[in-house]
Design an enzyme around this catalytic site. Structure first.
Site, PDB file in Angstrom:
ATOM      1  N   ARG A   1     -62.539 -27.839 -59.778  1.00 26.11           N
ATOM      2  CA  ARG A   1     -63.783 -28.455 -59.351  1.00 26.11           C
ATOM      3  C   ARG A   1     -64.898 -27.423 -59.406  1.00 26.11           C
ATOM      4  NH1 ARG A   1     -64.628 -33.062 -56.286  1.00 26.11           N
ATOM      5  NH2 ARG A   1     -62.424 -33.214 -55.817  1.00 26.11           N
TER       6      ARG A   1
ATOM      7  N   SER B   1     -61.922 -41.517 -64.901  1.00 20.15           N
ATOM      8  CA  SER B   1     -62.064 -42.764 -64.142  1.00 20.15           C
ATOM      9  C   SER B   1     -62.700 -43.772 -65.077  1.00 20.15           C
ATOM     10  CB  SER B   1     -62.975 -42.571 -62.927  1.00 20.15           C
ATOM     11  OG  SER B   1     -62.287 -41.914 -61.904  1.00 20.15           O
TER      12      SER B   1
ATOM     13  N   ARG C   1     -59.761 -30.042 -66.247  1.00 20.97           N
ATOM     14  CA  ARG C   1     -58.457 -30.485 -65.763  1.00 20.97           C
ATOM     15  C   ARG C   1     -57.450 -30.645 -66.895  1.00 20.97           C
ATOM     16  NH1 ARG C   1     -60.539 -34.307 -60.748  1.00 20.97           N
ATOM     17  NH2 ARG C   1     -61.664 -32.589 -59.750  1.00 20.97           N
TER      18      ARG C   1
ATOM     19  N   ARG D   1     -72.833 -30.616 -60.881  1.00 23.97           N
ATOM     20  CA  ARG D   1     -72.675 -31.259 -59.576  1.00 23.97           C
ATOM     21  C   ARG D   1     -72.706 -30.230 -58.464  1.00 23.97           C
ATOM     22  NH1 ARG D   1     -68.032 -35.807 -61.039  1.00 23.97           N
ATOM     23  NH2 ARG D   1     -69.177 -36.638 -62.834  1.00 23.97           N
TER      24      ARG D   1
ATOM     25  N   GLU E   1     -56.864 -35.999 -61.612  1.00 21.72           N
ATOM     26  CA  GLU E   1     -57.687 -37.056 -62.184  1.00 21.72           C
ATOM     27  C   GLU E   1     -58.486 -36.485 -63.357  1.00 21.72           C
ATOM     28  OE1 GLU E   1     -60.317 -38.902 -59.312  1.00 21.72           O
ATOM     29  OE2 GLU E   1     -61.745 -39.263 -60.936  1.00 21.72           O
TER      30      GLU E   1
END
Length: 429
Positions: A276, A356, A395, A261, A353
């Site tokens: 990230r 999801s 994470r 990303r 997080e």
RNA sequence: GGAGAGAUGGCUGAGUGGUCGAAAGCGGCUGCCUGCUAAGCAGUUGUAGUCCGAUUAAGGGCUACCCCGGGUUCGAAUCCCGGUCUCUCCGCCA
């Protein structure tokens, strides 16, 4: 993509959904107007085409040469008229399609309406954040002191948002990946898939990354390959343009892939540590099922992802994400957040997080044209698609390094991972 | 990287400008036959959109689709241009 029929038949419902999602409800009227114009133009063109076809056929039979010439001119004019109508329609169709590609899904009634985090609802939680008898260090300190995380050299060889794992750090991540895959395969009944990490552009349209999130994708212009931003993309697209048999459903897939990303949207955010990055690993759960079962499938998918946190004994909570924070294209989304006690450095801990879990209903299936036949001979219907991480590696690594750290700087290895690490129990410097 | 071949309905495979939405075979479905199954016989069998029909029926009309996008033509599966993909051979390579 929403069914155009929803706009025709239930415009108020669509408007209400858009309103909740912060999308201009005026688009509904725009879509309806375009749709009507398109249908009118199409009908006009088709009427003319019917004439043209009939006349052309007649011409093949009648052999009077001079009559042919006069007719030819008339038919040519009719042909030009058709071309004009088709061109007008194509223009409007493009405008309509451009809108349909970016318009959000309609949120489920259960989704709380709100702008930010404060509107999310915690639906359940597990474990308590650990209380430390010493000041817990953030993961980048824990990792660097143990020599298992090398951020500096990641930056040297690749730049900001890259890092290097070494020794037990690399082994820990690999153990996590294998553990998660095994758990989902053997305990939860998923089928393992190893997909390509480079895909065609069409796949990203299918799952919704394009056109709206083009900014976040890595793209090789020369070969026109796109690096996958998540396994959701290749795995959901496995069945693109297929009509599945109802007896094949549900399909439950689990895939490990790296994810790439560009993170342009979050420039400057979360730059510290490994929270990230431009490249990270993830084990992803993807489901394809019938409309009747997708709500239940989302619940089990979420529980399957949570099972990883439980097994690792990491405190976590499950959050029903509000309209303003959830993905635009799913109908409902649960986030799983693990607690990292020192992730914000001086400021303390935060909920990270790690997954999801979303039900897209038929929204992606319509884009990717994934259908199933409810019964033999019946008309094909769109499947429902779901996905969720199970889980995102960096994470989880953060949570382990921070939650399992000891006063002497060592890190205890969660017991379920030890078989995957030659029964090592603790990582020491 | 070099050379060549090809892409047609669920499958195999005909079809080189008009009556081709497309032969034939296989498969599927229906009926007959049969104690049952198989075989045999007869019929039937693509998708989407739209209009008519009684607003969601039976049925019928029309339009589009023979890899994709353009073009030529009154008319294109068929001719021309561009693209994509697949396969074969040679070279290179983990």
């Amino acid at each position: 993509m929403l069914d155009i029929r929803l706009f025709r038949e239930h415009p108020e419902m669509v408007k209400a959904g858009f309103q909740k999602m912060g999308t201009d409800p005026g688009l509904v009227d725009r879509v309806r107007h375009l749709d009507e114009r398109i249908r009118t133009l199409k009908l006009e063109a088709e009427t003319r085409k019917a004439t043209l076809n009939a006349e052309s056929k007649a011409m093949g039979r009648s052999l009077s040469p001079e009559e042919r010439e006069t007719r030819r001119a008339a038919l040519r004019a009719l042909g030009d008229e058709i071309s004009t109508l088709d061109a007008q329609r194509a223009e409007l169709e493009k405008e309509l399609q451009d809108i349909l590609w970016i318009v959000p899904n309609l949120p489920d009634e259960r989704v709380p309406v709100g702008q930010g985090e404060e509107s999310n609802v915690v639906v359940r939680s597990f474990g308590e954040p650990r209380t430390f008898e010493f000041a817990p260090r953030p993961h980048w300190e824990v990792g660097e002191r143990l020599g298992i995380l090398d951020i500096e050299r990641g930056i040297k060889i690749s730049g900001s948002r890259f890092y290097v794992l070494r020794g037990a750090g690399a082994a820990l991540q690999r153990a996590l990946i294998t553990f998660m895959l095994d758990l989902h395969i053997t305990q939860h009944g998923y089928t393992e898939v190893y997909p390509p990490f480079l895909v065609k552009e069409q796949c990203l349209w299918g799952t919704g990354q394009l056109p709206k999130f083009a900014d976040n994708q890595y793209h090789d212009a020369e070969e026109d390959y796109w690096l996958v931003p998540t396994a959701e993309v290749p795995v959901t697209n496995l069945h693109r343009d297929e009509i599945l048999d109802a007896t094949q459903l549900p399909l439950h897939y689990v895939a490990y892939t790296p994810c790439f990303r560009r993170e342009k949207m979050s420039a400057g955010r979360d730059v510290r540590g490994i929270k990230r990055g431009h490249q990270f690993d993830k084990v992803e759960l993807v489901k394809l099922c019938t409309p009747e079962t997708s709500d239940a499938e989302l619940e089990t998918l979420t529980h399957n992802a949570e099972a990883v946190c439980r097994a690792l004994e990491l405190p976590y909570r499950v959050v029903l994400v509000c309209t303003g924070e959830k993905g635009d294209f799913n109908a409902i989304q649960y986030d799983i957040e693990v607690y990292a006690p020192a992730s914000k450095g001086e400021e303390g801990g935060e909920w990270l997080e790690v997954s999801s879990c979303s039900n897209f209903r038929d929204f992606q299936a319509r884009r990717a044209n994934i259908r199933y036949r409810p019964a033999p001979g019946a008309k094909p219907e769109f499947v429902h698609t779901l996905n969720g991480s199970g889980l995102a590696l960096p994470r989880v690594m953060i949570a382990i390094l921070e939650n399992y750290q000891n006063p002497d700087g060592s890190v205890t290895i969660p017991s379920v991972l030890r078989p995957y690490m030659h029964n090592q129990t603790v990582i020491t410097a």
